[in-house]
Scaffold this motif. Structure first.
Motif, PDB file in Angstrom:
ATOM      1  N   ILE A 106       0.845  -1.209   0.000  1.00  0.00           N
ATOM      2  CA  ILE A 106       0.000   0.000   0.000  1.00  0.00           C
ATOM      3  C   ILE A 106       0.872   1.248   0.000  1.00  0.00           C
ATOM      4  N   TYR A 107       1.967   1.204   0.719  1.00  0.00           N
ATOM      5  CA  TYR A 107       2.901   2.324   0.734  1.00  0.00           C
ATOM      6  C   TYR A 107       3.421   2.619  -0.674  1.00  0.00           C
ATOM      7  N   HIS A 108       3.710   1.568  -1.433  1.00  0.00           N
ATOM      8  CA  HIS A 108       4.197   1.761  -2.797  1.00  0.00           C
ATOM      9  C   HIS A 108       3.121   2.388  -3.688  1.00  0.00           C
ATOM     10  N   ILE A 109       1.868   2.016  -3.469  1.00  0.00           N
ATOM     11  CA  ILE A 109       0.780   2.660  -4.216  1.00  0.00           C
ATOM     12  C   ILE A 109       0.738   4.148  -3.869  1.00  0.00           C
ATOM     13  N   ALA A 110       0.875   4.453  -2.574  1.00  0.00           N
ATOM     14  CA  ALA A 110       0.877   5.854  -2.137  1.00  0.00           C
ATOM     15  C   ALA A 110       2.024   6.620  -2.787  1.00  0.00           C
ATOM     16  N   GLN A 111       3.196   6.000  -2.828  1.00  0.00           N
ATOM     17  CA  GLN A 111       4.346   6.653  -3.438  1.00  0.00           C
ATOM     18  C   GLN A 111       4.131   6.875  -4.933  1.00  0.00           C
ATOM     19  N   ARG A 112       3.533   5.891  -5.579  1.00  0.00           N
ATOM     20  CA  ARG A 112       3.347   5.952  -7.032  1.00  0.00           C
ATOM     21  C   ARG A 112       2.469   7.134  -7.424  1.00  0.00           C
ATOM     22  N   TYR A 113       1.447   7.419  -6.603  1.00  0.00           N
ATOM     23  CA  TYR A 113       0.489   8.466  -6.964  1.00  0.00           C
ATOM     24  C   TYR A 113       0.608   9.715  -6.100  1.00  0.00           C
ATOM     25  N   GLY A 114       1.690   9.812  -5.330  1.00  0.00           N
ATOM     26  CA  GLY A 114       1.904  11.020  -4.542  1.00  0.00           C
ATOM     27  C   GLY A 114       0.914  11.200  -3.419  1.00  0.00           C
ATOM     28  N   CYS A 115       0.555  10.105  -2.745  1.00  0.00           N
ATOM     29  CA  CYS A 115      -0.405  10.157  -1.626  1.00  0.00           C
ATOM     30  C   CYS A 115       0.333  10.176  -0.289  1.00  0.00           C
ATOM     31  N   VAL A 116      -0.373  10.566   0.741  1.00  0.00           N
ATOM     32  CA  VAL A 116       0.127  10.453   2.106  1.00  0.00           C
ATOM     33  C   VAL A 116      -0.241   9.058   2.613  1.00  0.00           C
ATOM     34  N   PHE A 117       0.693   8.404   3.291  1.00  0.00           N
ATOM     35  CA  PHE A 117       0.469   7.050   3.806  1.00  0.00           C
ATOM     36  C   PHE A 117       0.482   7.066   5.325  1.00  0.00           C
ATOM     37  N   GLY A 118      -0.531   6.450   5.928  1.00  0.00           N
ATOM     38  CA  GLY A 118      -0.597   6.379   7.385  1.00  0.00           C
ATOM     39  C   GLY A 118      -1.075   5.015   7.859  1.00  0.00           C
ATOM     40  N   GLN A 119      -0.923   4.771   9.156  1.00  0.00           N
ATOM     41  CA  GLN A 119      -1.360   3.504   9.744  1.00  0.00           C
ATOM     42  C   GLN A 119      -2.015   3.758  11.096  1.00  0.00           C
ATOM     43  N   ILE A 120      -3.043   2.981  11.373  1.00  0.00           N
ATOM     44  CA  ILE A 120      -3.690   3.028  12.685  1.00  0.00           C
ATOM     45  C   ILE A 120      -3.617   1.628  13.283  1.00  0.00           C
ATOM     46  N   VAL A 121      -3.011   1.530  14.463  1.00  0.00           N
ATOM     47  CA  VAL A 121      -2.832   0.248  15.140  1.00  0.00           C
ATOM     48  C   VAL A 121      -3.916   0.074  16.198  1.00  0.00           C
ATOM     49  N   PHE A 188      -6.049  12.459  14.078  1.00  0.00           N
ATOM     50  CA  PHE A 188      -4.946  11.906  13.292  1.00  0.00           C
ATOM     51  C   PHE A 188      -5.140  12.188  11.805  1.00  0.00           C
ATOM     52  N   VAL A 189      -6.359  11.951  11.309  1.00  0.00           N
ATOM     53  CA  VAL A 189      -6.640  12.180   9.892  1.00  0.00           C
ATOM     54  C   VAL A 189      -6.519  13.656   9.547  1.00  0.00           C
ATOM     55  N   GLU A 190      -6.987  14.521  10.426  1.00  0.00           N
ATOM     56  CA  GLU A 190      -6.876  15.962  10.190  1.00  0.00           C
ATOM     57  C   GLU A 190      -5.409  16.368  10.033  1.00  0.00           C
ATOM     58  N   LYS A 191      -4.535  15.785  10.831  1.00  0.00           N
ATOM     59  CA  LYS A 191      -3.110  16.094  10.727  1.00  0.00           C
ATOM     60  C   LYS A 191      -2.537  15.597   9.409  1.00  0.00           C
ATOM     61  N   LEU A 192      -3.001  14.426   8.968  1.00  0.00           N
ATOM     62  CA  LEU A 192      -2.495  13.876   7.715  1.00  0.00           C
ATOM     63  C   LEU A 192      -2.899  14.731   6.516  1.00  0.00           C
ATOM     64  N   THR A 193      -4.051  15.375   6.584  1.00  0.00           N
ATOM     65  CA  THR A 193      -4.476  16.231   5.473  1.00  0.00           C
ATOM     66  C   THR A 193      -3.569  17.451   5.336  1.00  0.00           C
ATOM     67  N   GLU A 194      -2.818  17.775   6.390  1.00  0.00           N
ATOM     68  CA  GLU A 194      -1.907  18.917   6.354  1.00  0.00           C
ATOM     69  C   GLU A 194      -0.486  18.524   5.985  1.00  0.00           C
ATOM     70  N   GLU A 195      -0.246  17.192   5.864  1.00  0.00           N
ATOM     71  CA  GLU A 195       1.101  16.713   5.576  1.00  0.00           C
ATOM     72  C   GLU A 195       1.481  16.954   4.125  1.00  0.00           C
ATOM     73  N   ALA A 196       2.735  17.287   3.899  1.00  0.00           N
ATOM     74  CA  ALA A 196       3.255  17.404   2.539  1.00  0.00           C
ATOM     75  C   ALA A 196       3.600  16.015   2.020  1.00  0.00           C
ATOM     76  N   VAL A 197       3.416  15.814   0.734  1.00  0.00           N
ATOM     77  CA  VAL A 197       3.776  14.538   0.117  1.00  0.00           C
ATOM     78  C   VAL A 197       5.269  14.534  -0.139  1.00  0.00           C
ATOM     79  N   GLU A 198       5.956  13.527   0.383  1.00  0.00           N
ATOM     80  CA  GLU A 198       7.402  13.454   0.243  1.00  0.00           C
ATOM     81  C   GLU A 198       7.798  12.153  -0.455  1.00  0.00           C
ATOM     82  N   VAL A 199       8.754  12.257  -1.358  1.00  0.00           N
ATOM     83  CA  VAL A 199       9.356  11.070  -1.973  1.00  0.00           C
ATOM     84  C   VAL A 199      10.860  11.243  -1.847  1.00  0.00           C
TER      85      VAL A 199
END
Length: 295
Positions: A106-121, A188-199
């Motif tokens: 899933i992380y690779h899919i996120a990287q491929r399309y410039g998405c933010v990747f997160g996990q909830i445990v 958590f999701v609100e914070k992710l919406t503010e994250e910059a996409v990094e590769v």
């Protein structure tokens, strides 16, 4: 600076893997989150169990991994379709994701399309998972499966797993538990919406190597490289857990694994995708580690 402030900025798609044993409350929380309205993002939800039916692994060992790859391809297509909208979209992926390799896909899919990747445990004891799961009726998972998942689950610890929310561990479920978790996840999701996409360069190099390996014609060579990556991850985890397990132990397990794959499963490996080989190697390597540990 933007030329016209009246034109909204392009959105980000956010992919979130839900990590935890069966009956940990993942689907319940997703349903509650989907029912809540929000102006900052639009939630989507994919439950792997809706697309992967129980299979007999002895009759068709690759059926499960093929079904997972079909779901991941659907996720990739969905992200590609919706990523160009002007609204943040959050895709909640409801599965156990107990192997790191599952989440890495899933992380690779996120990287491929410039998405933010997160996990909830979703922390839960093995005992509570088994007892709560038993209430599910026909959709319940076997206790043996939960025991196996519990013994080999790989929690987020790698550098690429930097956006992680670990929910509070609970000993029972009630309305207050759900509300508390909803509050945590929403923040958590609100914070992710503010994250910059990094590769970063390491990610790009890894993706390039992964694509090269996918085209390799020798499945045993691919399995050897996958096993080496698993061993590297285990050694890093051992350091975190302060476990002094010698490298020779893992080396012996790798040799036994490759011998078994060569002698018993050589034909079965032909034509398998790299992701399918990752699942096969991961499961058989864990089985060997348990066997060697008990001997």
């Amino acid at each position: 600076m933007r030329d016209n402030p009246e034109i909204p900025m392009q959105s980000k798609s956010i992919l979130i893997c839900l990590v935890g044993l069966p009956a940990a409350g993942k689907s319940t929380l997703c349903s509650a989150l989907m029912a809540r309205s929000t102006k900052s993002y639009i939630p989507d939800y994919i439950c792997y169990d809706q697309y992967i039916t129980p299979v007999n692994h002895r009759e068709d060992p690759s059926a499960w991994s093929k079904a997972r790859q079909a779901v991941n391809q659907m996720i990739s297509s969905l992200v590609q379709e919706k990523h160009m909208s002007f609204t943040n979209r959050v895709l909640l992926l409801d599965d156990n994701f107990y192997y790191r390799g599952m989440r890495k896909e899933i992380y690779h899919i996120a990287q491929r399309y410039g998405c933010v990747f997160g996990q909830i445990v979703f922390p839960i004891s093995r005992e509570l998972s088994i007892s709560t799961n038993a209430l599910r009726g026909e959709s319940m998972v076997t206790s043996d499966t939960i025991q196996r998942m519990s013994s080999c689950i790989e929690f987020p610890s790698e550098a690429w797993e930097k956006h992680v929310l670990v929910l509070d561990k609970i000993d029972h479920f009630d309305e207050s538990t759900l509300e508390r978790r909803l509050s945590q996840v929403t923040e958590f999701v609100e914070k992710l919406t503010e994250e910059a996409v990094e590769v970063n360069p390491q990610d790009a190099a890894e993706m390039k190597e992964r694509e090269r390996l996918k085209t390799s014609q020798d499945p045993i060579q691919q399995c050897s490289i996958i096993a080496r990556k698993i061993i590297s991850q285990r050694i890093q985890e051992d350091k975190v857990l302060q476990q002094n397990i010698p490298y020779k132990f893992y080396g012996d397990a790798k040799s036994l694994l490759l011998d078994r794959l060569t002698n018993e499963n050589g034909k079965m490996l032909q034509g398998k995708s790299y992701e399918e080989l990752e699942c096969i190697v991961g499961e058989q390597f864990d089985a060997l580690i348990r066997k060697l540990s008990d001997s």
